[in-house]
Design a protein around this motif. Structure first.
Motif, mmCIF file in Angstrom:
data_model
loop_
_atom_site.group_PDB
_atom_site.id
_atom_site.type_symbol
_atom_site.label_atom_id
_atom_site.label_comp_id
_atom_site.label_asym_id
_atom_site.label_seq_id
_atom_site.Cartn_x
_atom_site.Cartn_y
_atom_site.Cartn_z
ATOM 1 N N LYS A 1 23.334 35.359 30.050
ATOM 2 C CA LYS A 1 24.320 34.440 29.659
ATOM 3 C C LYS A 1 25.462 34.630 30.543
ATOM 4 O O LYS A 1 26.149 33.635 31.176
ATOM 5 N N ALA A 2 25.848 35.896 30.878
ATOM 6 C CA ALA A 2 26.973 36.314 31.390
ATOM 7 C C ALA A 2 27.147 36.276 32.731
ATOM 8 O O ALA A 2 28.361 36.220 33.391
ATOM 9 N N LEU A 3 26.098 36.316 33.505
ATOM 10 C CA LEU A 3 25.908 36.403 34.860
ATOM 11 C C LEU A 3 26.848 35.290 35.649
ATOM 12 O O LEU A 3 27.658 35.671 36.495
ATOM 13 N N PRO A 4 26.566 33.907 35.391
ATOM 14 C CA PRO A 4 27.202 33.037 36.101
ATOM 15 C C PRO A 4 28.735 32.861 35.957
ATOM 16 O O PRO A 4 29.447 32.217 36.567
ATOM 17 N N ALA A 5 29.194 33.555 34.692
ATOM 18 C CA ALA A 5 30.831 33.576 34.589
ATOM 19 C C ALA A 5 31.282 34.819 35.199
ATOM 20 O O ALA A 5 32.618 35.002 34.940
ATOM 21 N N THR A 6 30.660 35.734 35.496
ATOM 22 C CA THR A 6 31.190 36.940 36.061
ATOM 23 C C THR A 6 31.550 36.779 37.543
ATOM 24 O O THR A 6 30.788 36.881 38.372
ATOM 25 N N VAL A 7 32.842 36.614 37.851
ATOM 26 C CA VAL A 7 33.202 36.430 39.185
ATOM 27 C C VAL A 7 33.710 37.427 39.843
ATOM 28 O O VAL A 7 34.301 38.465 39.382
ATOM 29 N N ALA A 8 33.810 37.175 41.434
ATOM 30 C CA ALA A 8 34.449 38.480 42.349
ATOM 31 C C ALA A 8 35.912 37.835 42.642
ATOM 32 O O ALA A 8 35.779 36.647 43.100
ATOM 33 N N LEU A 9 36.963 38.584 42.562
ATOM 34 C CA LEU A 9 38.313 37.974 42.759
ATOM 35 C C LEU A 9 38.714 38.831 44.046
ATOM 36 O O LEU A 9 38.909 40.039 44.149
ATOM 37 N N VAL A 10 38.658 37.996 45.415
ATOM 38 C CA VAL A 10 38.959 38.845 46.562
ATOM 39 C C VAL A 10 40.109 38.054 47.350
ATOM 40 O O VAL A 10 40.484 37.126 47.268
ATOM 41 N N SER A 11 40.872 39.296 47.664
ATOM 42 C CA SER A 11 42.156 38.869 48.231
ATOM 43 C C SER A 11 41.932 38.167 49.659
ATOM 44 O O SER A 11 41.314 38.955 50.637
ATOM 45 N N ASP A 12 42.289 37.044 50.025
ATOM 46 C CA ASP A 12 41.972 36.443 51.234
ATOM 47 C C ASP A 12 42.880 37.262 52.460
ATOM 48 O O ASP A 12 42.452 37.337 53.453
ATOM 49 N N GLY A 13 43.773 37.973 52.251
ATOM 50 C CA GLY A 13 44.326 38.705 52.887
ATOM 51 C C GLY A 13 43.766 40.061 53.502
ATOM 52 O O GLY A 13 43.111 39.945 54.564
ATOM 53 N N THR A 14 43.888 40.867 52.472
ATOM 54 C CA THR A 14 43.140 42.169 52.822
ATOM 55 C C THR A 14 41.577 42.423 52.778
ATOM 56 O O THR A 14 41.077 43.352 52.929
ATOM 57 N N GLY A 15 41.152 41.682 51.759
ATOM 58 C CA GLY A 15 39.669 41.558 51.721
ATOM 59 C C GLY A 15 39.221 42.512 50.473
ATOM 60 O O GLY A 15 38.029 42.589 50.338
ATOM 61 N N SER A 16 40.146 43.062 49.917
ATOM 62 C CA SER A 16 39.940 43.989 48.636
ATOM 63 C C SER A 16 39.602 43.124 47.616
ATOM 64 O O SER A 16 39.808 41.962 47.299
ATOM 65 N N SER A 17 38.720 43.725 46.690
ATOM 66 C CA SER A 17 37.800 42.944 45.765
ATOM 67 C C SER A 17 37.720 43.641 44.316
ATOM 68 O O SER A 17 37.533 44.621 44.243
ATOM 69 N N GLY A 18 37.691 42.598 43.432
ATOM 70 C CA GLY A 18 37.681 43.023 41.989
ATOM 71 C C GLY A 18 37.070 42.253 41.571
ATOM 72 O O GLY A 18 36.180 41.313 42.115
ATOM 73 N N SER A 19 37.028 42.067 40.113
ATOM 74 C CA SER A 19 36.052 41.242 39.303
ATOM 75 C C SER A 19 36.962 40.408 38.077
ATOM 76 O O SER A 19 38.034 40.792 37.924
ATOM 77 N N GLY A 20 36.187 39.483 37.665
ATOM 78 C CA GLY A 20 36.699 38.681 36.640
ATOM 79 C C GLY A 20 35.941 38.000 35.890
ATOM 80 O O GLY A 20 34.510 37.978 36.088
ATOM 81 N N VAL A 21 36.402 37.430 34.851
ATOM 82 C CA VAL A 21 35.202 36.627 33.912
ATOM 83 C C VAL A 21 35.963 35.327 33.530
ATOM 84 O O VAL A 21 37.244 35.262 32.962
#
Lengths: 426, 322
Positions: free
Chosen positions: B37-57
């Motif tokens: 159930k949680a997979l589709p709501a788990t997103v990656a948050l990527v900075s368009d500038g540096t390309g560094s990446s985290g997550s969010g829900v």
């Protein structure tokens, strides 16, 4: 303690609270009442789980080998008894150096000599022949029981365990990611390197790799990719996403901008060359936090990812489901969050194929090493030149990370040398 | 009534319920259900500038995303990647760095797949958890890895620790209980694989209006003693180790300690009926409490023994005029 948010080129690291890792307890602020709860939970969980491991444990063995000039043998890996009970499947890179001193040990302590029957370098597996003494006959049947693989559906969150040969729990985890191909050379490749400092729309090309699709299509460094097959390419991540859905051999239409003029070109995608450890992520210290990974821990063609916590020298044995059925093998401990598994059907397919001899396997590995070195010679000078043009000083965090990577490499080389010289017997 | 209630409590404790393989099978089923159930709501948050990446829900149909403060640090907009590779843009709202919590809102109104928020305060050691996140950055060839574990330790403050293993890129990713309710956000790791730290979801509720209004405040500080939101009494402890308690050397004016009648020279000998022998021990006990908790102090004043109740406040609020 580390902040874990950012990966790749910019995770923020902050060493706080404790700098000497060795002195940090597992969970520094845990209360005694919490420790009690966790301990008793571990106990009941493992106790119930171990009731499912008995059968598979009979097909699980330890592999021992003697370092040169050492009297003591070292436990190298786990193995899975296959065939008629006279063969063992285990992890090639962990036993390679000890090829002539191998012993296989069953759960009751019974030990047998073993030698290499065939190597599957692509999946880092090896098949050993067990030398069974003439008088052992009947006894062996109860000690080394050949594994029977069961089909599994492999669901997200599915429980997976690895038994020890004596039936105790070796490792437990859940399925994290369903089966996929990690082999770089099976991925579609354009043959360009992007300019990481470009801030405009699209992907600006810094380097065009000779003899790959982009070069053949006449694309040059400085060109900007705006669109692939009608899909707008806003940046590097979008280009990666677009390529994920393509296969080597596919043709793609690119919209390219050169000095303000747009044109359309067709590019034949090739197989991605081996880049090995070029990516800075591979040597990230975080991967080691919480246990040493296996030396060969990527590049497999059919893996299920799990969060199984297992020692790197306990890899190579069976993976068991809650019904106690053997559904695959452990391939590698890769970092603190992941252990790669291979399904029983993938193993069966592999064993049907042709194995390599030790000499062939070593030749293949050597030629891969050379290809890799060539790739680096081709790419590195251009990358370095480029960054020197910008004259940007290395930021201190990156420099520190680079240093720790070098230290880690040195540590790894030293450990390898020690193992070879027999000083490091466990 | 009481008996039934007590019995129900035992049933809820994870460690009590594991008696047979059947119990493991039902546990596995619930972990699978939450993950799926949680997979589709788990997103990656990527900075368009540096390309560094985290997550969010995502926690609402119209696209409110909960994440960690340090994932969205310094950003106005952020690229939001879904596990299927789809990319959209989110507007960064507020962040409280002391709790390491932050918010993003999808610019398109959706509807989006989302997970419901649960509660983090009732969590205690042994409670089963499911964690997700885009480990090592967004990877279009892979869904965000599912991890299973349990609460190892509750606190400090709004934080808690689990053995759901995390790595770079997982920050801001969600942590669920077995009902599929969001209970935490991934924040930081220690050396051991058993030491993975999460911000409790209740922290978002406390700061909801400021976060949705786009306010940014607080300090990223994992040392619990230096965190501006650490719960405190408002006293200065005597340095001398007397081996039988903690001497009060100073009482901050306007502090809860002052309001409760604590005096210089008092010896604190117990917290909530548990004996406390020294300053380090008192700090350790207090760190694990939360702001707003009412604690009972056992005191020795001269030859008198007494008990007083004190409500803990944030360290940063001690010196504010109220």
């Amino acid at each position: 303690m580390r902040w874990i948010g950012k990966s790749g080129n910019g995770w923020i690291a902050a060493a706080l609270l404790v700098s000497a890792h060795a002195q940090e307890s597992d969970v520094p602020l845990m209360r005694p009442d919490e420790e009690k709860v966790i301990q008793s939970q571990d106990q009941s969980f493992n106790q119930v789980l171990e009731t499912t491991l008995a059968q598979a444990a009979k097909s699980t063995v330890r592999i021992w080998g003697k370092p040169v000039r050492s009297r003591k043998a070292t436990m190298l890996a786990y193995g899975l008894v296959v065939g008629k009970g006279t063969q063992v499947l285990t992890k090639w890179s962990e036993i390679e150096r000890f090829e002539n001193t191998l012993h296989v040990q069953a759960g009751g302590g019974e030990s047998f000599k073993a030698e290499v029957a065939g190597v599957f370098t692509d999946e880092d597996l090896v098949l050993l022949n067990i030398a069974i003494p003439a008088d052992a006959g009947r006894v062996i049947k109860d000690v080394l029981v050949p594994a029977k693989f069961s089909e599994s559906t492999w669901n997200y969150g599915q429980f997976v365990s690895a038994p020890q040969p004596d039936g105790k729990l070796g490792g437990f985890g859940v399925v994290s990611v369903l089966e996929r191909n990690l082999r770089e050379t099976d991925r579609a490749h354009l043959g360009i390197m992007a300019d990481p400092d470009f801030r405009g729309k699209g992907v600006k090309i810094a380097v065009v790799q000779p003899e790959h699709g982009a070069a053949e299509a006449g694309i040059q460094s400085g060109d900007v990719i705006l669109d692939m097959d009608g899909r707008e390419i806003s940046g590097l991540q979008e280009l990666r996403n677009a390529l994920t859905n393509k296969q080597p051999g596919d043709k793609v239409k690119l919209k390219i901008e050169t000095a303000g003029k747009e044109r359309s070109v067709e590019v034949l995608l090739t197989n991605r060359p081996i880049y090995g450890e070029l990516s800075p992520n591979r040597l990230n210290q975080m991967e080691r936090m919480g246990g040493e990974p296996n030396l060969v821990n990527s590049g497999f063609s059919r893996v299920v990812q799990s969060d199984m916590k297992i020692q790197s020298n306990q890899v190579g044995g069976p993976v068991v489901d809650l019904q106690g059925k053997i559904i695959g093998v452990t391939l590698a401990r890769a970092d603190r969050t992941k252990t790669y598994l291979m399904s029983g059907s993938a193993v069966a397919d592999l064993l049907k194929g042709k194995a390599e001899t030790v000499a062939e396997a070593r030749e293949k590995m050597e030629s891969q090493r050379q290809q890799l070195a060539q790739q680096r010679r081709d790419l590195m000078p251009k990358m370095r030149l480029k960054s020197e043009q910008g004259k940007k000083p290395m930021d201190p965090e990156r420099a520190r990370r680079h240093m720790s990577d070098v230290e880690r490499l040195m540590g790894r080389i030293n450990r390898e040398l020690e193992a070879l010289e027999g000083r490091n017997s466990r | 009534m009481l008996l039934v209630y007590g019995w129900a409590c035992v049933g809820l404790q994870a460690q009590e319920s594991l008696r047979s393989v059947g119990d493991l099978v039902s546990l596995e089923k619930r972990v699978h259900g939450v993950a799926q159930k949680a997979l589709p709501a788990t997103v990656a948050l990527v900075s368009d500038g540096t390309g560094s990446s985290g997550s969010g829900v995502i926690v609402s149909k119209d696209g409110l995303i909960l994440t960690a403060a340090h994932v969205i640090q310094g950003m106005k907009n952020v690229d939001v990647y879904f596990p299927d590779g789809k990319k959209r843009v989110g507007k960064v709202l507020g962040a409280n760095f002391s709790k390491d919590i932050g918010m993003v809102r999808m610019i398109d109104t959706g509807p989006w797949p989302f997970m419901e928020m649960g509660e983090s305060k009732p969590l205690e050691a042994g409670d089963w958890l499911v964690a997700l996140g885009h480990s090592a950055g967004f990877d279009p060839a892979r869904t965000p890895p599912v991890r299973f574990g349990r609460v190892m330790s509750d606190g400090p403050g709004n934080y808690f620790t689990s053995d759901c293993t995390l790595i770079g890129g997982d920050s801001g990713g969600p942590l669920f209980n077995l009902d599929g309710k969001l209970v935490g956000i991934n924040s930081s790791i220690g050396w051991s694989w058993k030491n993975n730290n999460h911000a409790g979801v209740d922290g978002f509720r406390e700061d909801w209006d400021r976060l949705t209004a786009g306010e940014t405040w607080g300090a990223l500080q994992m040392n619990p003693l230096a965190n501006p939101e650490t719960p405190v009494l408002g006293i200065v402890m005597g340095m001398r180790d007397e081996g039988r308690g903690v001497r009060v050397q100073k009482v901050e004016p306007n502090s809860p300690a002052a309001a409760a009648g604590l005096r210089v020279g008092d010896m604190i000998v117990a917290v909530d009926q548990e004996p406390v022998l020294g300053g380090a021990e008192l700090q350790q006990v207090l760190i694990k409490k939360e702001v707003g908790d009412l604690i009972s102090l056992g005191l020795v004043r001269g030859s008198e023994k007494l008990k007083i109740d004190v409500e803990l406040v944030k360290r940063e609020d001690l010196f504010k005029i109220r």
